[in-house]
Design a protein around this motif. Sequence first.
Motif: not given
Length: 266
Positions: A15-24, A26-30
């Motif tokens: 989760a510190s970069a890349g796809m993981g960072e974007v997932y973090a 988007r999921l927080a916004r959800q």
Amino acid sequence: MTRAENKGTAVVTGASAGMGEVYADRLARQGYDLILVARSEEGLARVAQQVLDATGRRAEVLAADLADPVQLRRVEAVLRARQDLTLLVNNAGVGSVAPLLGGDADAMERMIALNVTAPTRLSYALAPGMVERGGGAIVNVSSIVAVATEMMNGVYGATKSYVLAFTQSLLHEQGPKGLRVQAVLPGVTATGFWDVLGHPLERLPADIVMNVDDLVDAALAGLALGETVTIPGLHQGERWTAFEAARRELSGLFGNARPAARYLPG
């Protein structure tokens, strides 16, 4: 910022970069609170602060190298003790473009540990509790090389084929009990993954490189649609449906007491 509906807590690895960072993000916004897992504590802290500033959601940081058995088991223990986990995103992974027998065997073993062992053990740690609490979701990030295994390093392709097979089996076994499961098969995505491999994106045709935000948004749309397998770069979705139907039909033809005629003497 007004907080969205609380959907529980999502665990995102890598989760510190890349796809993981974007997932973090988007999921927080959800509406999810987050547990962010990766090796870089500094990178995780940066992402956690971004999440808090943008959404007001809590993001806990759990720094660990998931390829290390001791650190992986520490993460398992922390997660198994939680009662609020509703989503697991097994995103952490490493790749290789080395020839199959031209790479370092120790590096290949580490790849297997991160790409195969870690998502397996984390799924084992979380799935029983999710089922017991009435449901949850596990997202496993695979790759298009799960199907196109000849495209990159053979061990890498094999690890991603495992992730796809594990996802399908997990759904078959636990889906009726309320667990949602998804495998995401990205193609070439604009992240630091390629720089780590020593194969910069600039060497690849621009028309095959997907933006990481588009990739994660498509993956989450696929999850919302209830897809077991989401391939963001495949425009002809019916082709995957046909492929899966043919695979299932073929698998029903394997069980016979006698070998096929072509294998018999004479």
